[in-house]
Enzyme design. Structure first.
Site, PDB file in Angstrom:
ATOM      1  N   ASP A 192     -49.984 -27.081  12.706  1.00 10.11           N
ATOM      2  CA  ASP A 192     -50.830 -28.235  13.012  1.00 10.11           C
ATOM      3  C   ASP A 192     -50.330 -29.029  14.213  1.00 10.11           C
ATOM      4  OD1 ASP A 192     -52.299 -27.504  10.758  1.00 10.11           O
ATOM      5  OD2 ASP A 192     -51.056 -28.746   9.446  1.00 10.11           O
ATOM      6  N   LYS A 239     -52.447 -26.381  18.332  1.00  5.78           N
ATOM      7  CA  LYS A 239     -52.557 -25.112  19.054  1.00  5.78           C
ATOM      8  C   LYS A 239     -54.008 -24.848  19.456  1.00  5.78           C
ATOM      9  CE  LYS A 239     -50.765 -23.129  15.395  1.00  5.78           C
ATOM     10  NZ  LYS A 239     -50.337 -24.309  14.616  1.00  5.78           N
ATOM     11  N   GLY A 280     -55.939 -23.868  10.239  1.00  9.57           N
ATOM     12  CA  GLY A 280     -57.059 -24.760  10.536  1.00  9.57           C
ATOM     13  C   GLY A 280     -56.830 -25.294  11.929  1.00  9.57           C
ATOM     14  N   HIS A 281     -57.609 -24.811  12.887  1.00  6.89           N
ATOM     15  CA  HIS A 281     -57.413 -25.198  14.289  1.00  6.89           C
ATOM     16  C   HIS A 281     -58.576 -26.083  14.733  1.00  6.89           C
ATOM     17  CE1 HIS A 281     -54.644 -21.478  15.031  1.00  6.89           C
ATOM     18  NE2 HIS A 281     -54.208 -22.283  14.078  1.00  6.89           N
ATOM     19  N   GLN A 335     -50.144 -20.918  12.191  1.00  3.93           N
ATOM     20  CA  GLN A 335     -48.901 -21.370  11.532  1.00  3.93           C
ATOM     21  C   GLN A 335     -47.860 -21.680  12.616  1.00  3.93           C
ATOM     22  OE1 GLN A 335     -50.488 -18.287   9.958  1.00  3.93           O
ATOM     23  NE2 GLN A 335     -51.649 -19.994   9.148  1.00  3.93           N
TER      24      GLN A 335
END
Ligand code: GDP
Ligand code: IMO
Ligand code: MG
Length: 426
Positions: free
Chosen positions: A13, A16, A40-41, A225
């Site tokens: 988080d 990225k 979750g991007h 990650q």
């Protein structure tokens, strides 16, 4: 030829997705190489927020081809939902391809992930996984009983693999964990319907990636990650089940190390972690709460509040080494500047001795005490509209320069807000 890796340097988080979206402007291909929908991007573009879990973060750029490579584990139901939700937002999607070698997350993986966590909770050893079936899917891959996207595309092979798996999975679910067994026919029906929707995307993506590199195209490898969630180099067992580090590109996308020309490490101006495990600079107090509120630190995938703490240069130095970082991309400089005082961890003390490494032994790590340097905040200046490093307040520049000095890697980009434009290029 340019093979650029964008990798998380902390516990995920770091932002990225935002950098992938920004860099995609001058990129031909974006390739996800590890993880699954535990990621979750977030991308914020023209006031709209996109949360991507499997689809690469280059998807909003029509000039880009997005690839989900073999190292990713795919829940077909989630991938379809994601494609449909982008279409519903009227996004003109980039071309998307999915590897036939990627492993499929099956319903028993998600069920077992949840049951294992509940069992661990009872023994006080919960990992805090996303319960998306990631660990069980990678376990089956290593155990050689996994089902790949290529198998899903062949109904006969798929059915056979479901039948061989279901007996043992149901025995595990029911007899070991006391859960509710699954119906093979229902799974087959649901997944074969997914297969037809995904068929146009599935192919041998490795040849596409290699052709792109041979043709001198720019290929971005999107990390999910992060370094400290890496199964080998993270805070094991409080990690994910794959190799998010830059080395993961070689196995996760089938690319030789010589093809990688740049490795960008994404970091926040502080540290956050979601899930259990040691965190040396964690702030279990009102300062931590303030960072969480200022930075909106709630999980993109599970909505869980993220644990927050000061920036840790010991971690960043380790990440620089493990990933071979050539540049740093920092986010949330706007957020951290809103505090009166900022602390930066420059070293650890273990049992009274200063150490210069990141311990692999969790009992040692838990005894480490951070050594801090203090910096002034710049809360009178809202830097979210700033686009030049020179115009930043002196205190902000000092903070950035000290980080570069400690980590030994140049700062390439600084985020001053969540939107695509809110970035300073150095
Ligand atoms: P990822 O998983 O590494 O892509 O990061 P996430 O999207 O899960 O979390 C990053 C969060 O920080 C998102 O909510 C972003 O919109 C937000 N964000 C990214 N960069 C910045 C920044 O420079 N400033 C602020 N205030 N928010 C940012
Ligand atoms: P992005 O790509 C933050 C964490 C989980 C848990 C541990 C294991 O958005 O940075 P898993 O479901 O993978 O078995 O959970 O890893 N985790 C993440 N934390 N960002 C992520 O991805 C994460 N993906 C997994 O919270 O602690
Ligand atoms: Mg995230």
């Amino acid at each position: 030829m340019a093979g650029i890796v964008v990798v998380g340097t902390q516990w995920g988080d770091e932002g990225k997705g935002k950098y992938i979206d920004i860099l995609s402007e001058d990129t031909d291909y974006v390739v996800r190489y590890s993880g699954g929908n535990n990621a979750g991007h977030t991308i914020v573009h023209e006031g709209v927020k996109y949360a991507l879990h499997i689809i690469p973060s280059g998807i909003l750029r029509k000039n880009v081809t997005c690839i989900v490579a073999n190292g990713v584990v795919i829940d077909p139901r989630v991938l379809i939902e994601e494609i449909e939700s982008l279409k519903a937002k009227d996004v003109e999607m980039a071309t998307l391809y999915v590897s036939d070698r990627a492993h499929v997350i099956m319903p028993w993986h998600t069920v077992l992930d949840g049951l294992q966590e509940e069992k661990r909770q009872k023994s006080g050893l919960i990992l805090g996984t996303t319960r998306r079936g990631i660990g069980p899917a990678y376990s089956d891959k290593a155990d050689r009983c996994g089902i790949r996207m290529g198998d899903l595309m062949d109904p006969e092979v798929f059915k056979e693999k479901v039948y061989t798996n279901i007996e043992i999975k149901n025995a595990l679910i029911e007899k070991v964990y006391g859960g509710q067994g699954l119906d093979a026919e229902k799974i087959i029906e649901e997944y074969l319907a997914c297969a037809e929707k995904l068929r146009p995307y599935v192919r041998d993506v490795n040849s596409i990636i290699h052709k792109a590199l041979e043709d001198g195209k720019v290929v971005l490898f999107e990390g999910a990650q992060a370094t400290f969630l890496d199964i080998d180099f993270g805070t094991y067992p409080y990690v994910t089940s794959s190799n998010p580090i830059s080395g993961g590109v070689c196995t996760g996308a089938g690319v030789g190390p010589r093809m990688i020309t740049e490795v960008l490490g994404v970091m926040k101006a502080y540290t956050s972690r979601v899930g259990a495990g040691p965190f040396v600079t964690e702030l279990k107090n009102e300062v931590g709460d303030k960072i969480r509120e200022l930075g909106h630190e709630y999980g993109t995938t599970t909505g869980r509040p993220r644990r927050c703490g000061w920036l840790d240069a010991v971690m960043l130095k380790y990440a620089a080494r493990i990933n071979g970082l050539t540049g740093l991309c920092m986010n949330h400089l706007d957020t951290i500047g809103k505090l009166d005082t900022i602390k930066l961890c420059v070293g650890y003390k273990l049992d009274g001795q200063v150490i210069d490494y990141y311990p692999s032994n969790l009992r040692e790590l838990e005894r480490c005490e951070p050594i801090y340097e203090e910096f002034e905040g710049w809360k009178d200046t809202d830097i979210s509209k700033f686009r030049r490093f020179d115009s930043l307040p002196l205190a902000a520049k000092r903070y950035v320069r000290r980080i570069e000095e400690l980590v030994g890697v140049p700062m390439k980009y600084i985020g001053v807000g969540p939107a695509r434009e809110q970035v300073i290029t150095l």
